[in-house]
Design an enzyme around this catalytic site. Structure first.
Site, PDB file in Angstrom:
ATOM      1  N   ASN A  43       0.849  -1.196   0.000  1.00  0.00           N
ATOM      2  CA  ASN A  43       0.000   0.000   0.000  1.00  0.00           C
ATOM      3  C   ASN A  43       0.881   1.241   0.000  1.00  0.00           C
ATOM      4  OD1 ASN A  43       0.644  -0.780   2.689  1.00  0.00           O
ATOM      5  ND2 ASN A  43      -1.051   0.386   3.520  1.00  0.00           N
ATOM      6  N   ILE A  44       0.411   2.236  -0.734  1.00  0.00           N
ATOM      7  CA  ILE A  44       1.159   3.485  -0.910  1.00  0.00           C
ATOM      8  C   ILE A  44       0.203   4.637  -0.576  1.00  0.00           C
ATOM      9  CG2 ILE A  44       2.501   4.900  -2.514  1.00  0.00           C
ATOM     10  CD1 ILE A  44       2.903   2.304  -4.210  1.00  0.00           C
ATOM     11  N   GLU A  45       0.426   5.255   0.578  1.00  0.00           N
ATOM     12  CA  GLU A  45      -0.497   6.292   1.044  1.00  0.00           C
ATOM     13  C   GLU A  45      -0.068   7.672   0.561  1.00  0.00           C
ATOM     14  OE1 GLU A  45      -1.043   5.678   5.274  1.00  0.00           O
ATOM     15  OE2 GLU A  45      -2.243   3.876   4.876  1.00  0.00           O
ATOM     16  N   CYS A  54      -4.012   0.596  -2.718  1.00  0.00           N
ATOM     17  CA  CYS A  54      -3.892  -0.636  -1.928  1.00  0.00           C
ATOM     18  C   CYS A  54      -2.784  -1.532  -2.482  1.00  0.00           C
ATOM     19  CB  CYS A  54      -5.197  -1.424  -1.977  1.00  0.00           C
ATOM     20  SG  CYS A  54      -6.564  -0.672  -1.103  1.00  0.00           S
ATOM     21  N   GLU A  56      -2.886  -4.680  -3.144  1.00  0.00           N
ATOM     22  CA  GLU A  56      -3.343  -5.613  -4.177  1.00  0.00           C
ATOM     23  C   GLU A  56      -3.353  -4.925  -5.541  1.00  0.00           C
ATOM     24  OE1 GLU A  56      -4.670  -4.811  -1.313  1.00  0.00           O
ATOM     25  OE2 GLU A  56      -5.870  -6.412  -0.440  1.00  0.00           O
ATOM     26  N   CYS A  91     -10.160  -5.010  -0.056  1.00  0.00           N
ATOM     27  CA  CYS A  91     -11.290  -4.058  -0.102  1.00  0.00           C
ATOM     28  C   CYS A  91     -12.119  -4.305  -1.366  1.00  0.00           C
ATOM     29  CB  CYS A  91     -10.785  -2.618  -0.045  1.00  0.00           C
ATOM     30  SG  CYS A  91     -10.228  -1.978  -1.637  1.00  0.00           S
ATOM     31  N   CYS A  94     -10.465  -3.401  -4.758  1.00  0.00           N
ATOM     32  CA  CYS A  94      -9.475  -4.399  -5.206  1.00  0.00           C
ATOM     33  C   CYS A  94     -10.160  -5.666  -5.718  1.00  0.00           C
ATOM     34  CB  CYS A  94      -8.501  -4.714  -4.079  1.00  0.00           C
ATOM     35  SG  CYS A  94      -7.375  -3.335  -3.737  1.00  0.00           S
TER      36      CYS A  94
HETATM   37  N1  THU Z   1      -5.307  -1.366   2.274  1.00  0.00           N
HETATM   38  C1  THU Z   1      -4.743  -2.200   1.370  1.00  0.00           C
HETATM   39  O1  THU Z   1      -3.578  -2.035   0.992  1.00  0.00           O
HETATM   40  N2  THU Z   1      -5.492  -3.232   0.889  1.00  0.00           N
HETATM   41  C2  THU Z   1      -6.781  -3.469   1.231  1.00  0.00           C
HETATM   42  O2  THU Z   1      -7.414  -4.327   0.649  1.00  0.00           O
HETATM   43  C3  THU Z   1      -7.405  -2.692   2.311  1.00  0.00           C
HETATM   44  C4  THU Z   1      -6.670  -1.488   2.740  1.00  0.00           C
HETATM   45  C5  THU Z   1      -4.514  -0.254   2.785  1.00  0.00           C
HETATM   46  C6  THU Z   1      -4.974   1.096   2.317  1.00  0.00           C
HETATM   47  C7  THU Z   1      -4.458   1.995   3.420  1.00  0.00           C
HETATM   48  O3  THU Z   1      -3.116   2.345   3.111  1.00  0.00           O
HETATM   49  C8  THU Z   1      -4.465   1.117   4.656  1.00  0.00           C
HETATM   50  O4  THU Z   1      -4.566  -0.213   4.193  1.00  0.00           O
HETATM   51  C9  THU Z   1      -5.579   1.427   5.614  1.00  0.00           C
HETATM   52  O5  THU Z   1      -6.796   1.424   4.964  1.00  0.00           O
END
Ligand code: THU
Length: 149
Positions: A43-45, A54, A56, A91, A94
């Site tokens: 995940n890259i915020e 996300c 995935e 999620c 994804c």
């Molecule tokens: N996140 C994912 O990388 N994959 C998911 O399927 C659910 C959420 C990440 C997004 C965000 O960076 C962190 O988890 C919290 O939501």
């Protein structure tokens, strides 16, 4: 062919690269292409929050942008930084991306909470009655027939 365990270990490797300073929730994914390649994703915020990607989708978009569109399985791990992991289901967005490229009855989604403890799902279990291109073109019944053949 990678084993489920190898794919899970690759997901843990990807998790190390998670950029998640806002949630501190670190997610890693390892996507196995039918070409035998494994595509890692984290995940890259973003400070603006909504541009966050996300793990995935990072893995899928890497793969597709490198010419791979057919997939066997994805392993996913996720936990708050420094805490014990638990199952981290993908999620809805994804799941929709998976549905674009993967057969609902064949593609495996492997959720691990440790290298030893994991559960395997088929995409259809995670996204029943999903929307796809076929829904627009032929209607839902035709879509069902297409994916059952
Ligand atoms: N996140 C994912 O990388 N994959 C998911 O399927 C659910 C959420 C990440 C997004 C965000 O960076 C962190 O988890 C919290 O939501």
């Amino acid at each position: 062919m990678k084993t489920e365990r190898e794919l899970i270990l690759a997901a843990y490797e990807a998790q190390r690269y998670s950029y998640s300073p806002y949630s501190n929730f670190q997610v890693g994914a390892a996507l196995l292409g039918k070409n035998g390649e494994v595509y890692l994703g984290c995940n890259i915020e973003n400070a603006a929050y909504s541009p966050t990607n996300c793990a995935e989708r990072t893995a899928f978009f890497k793969a597709v942008s490198q010419g791979c569109r057919q997939f066997e399985a994805i392993a996913i791990v996720g936990n708050k930084k420094g805490e014990q992991g638990d199952y981290c289901p993908p999620c809805g967005v994804c799941r929709q991306v998976m549905a674009e490229f993967c057969h609902p009855d064949e593609f495996k989604v492997i959720l691990a909470r440790s290298p030893e403890e994991y559960r395997v799902y088929r995409l259809r279990e995670l996204l029943p009655f999903g929307f796809g291109n076929e829904t627009m073109v032929n209607g839902y019944d035709a879509w069902q027939r297409h994916h059952q053949s």
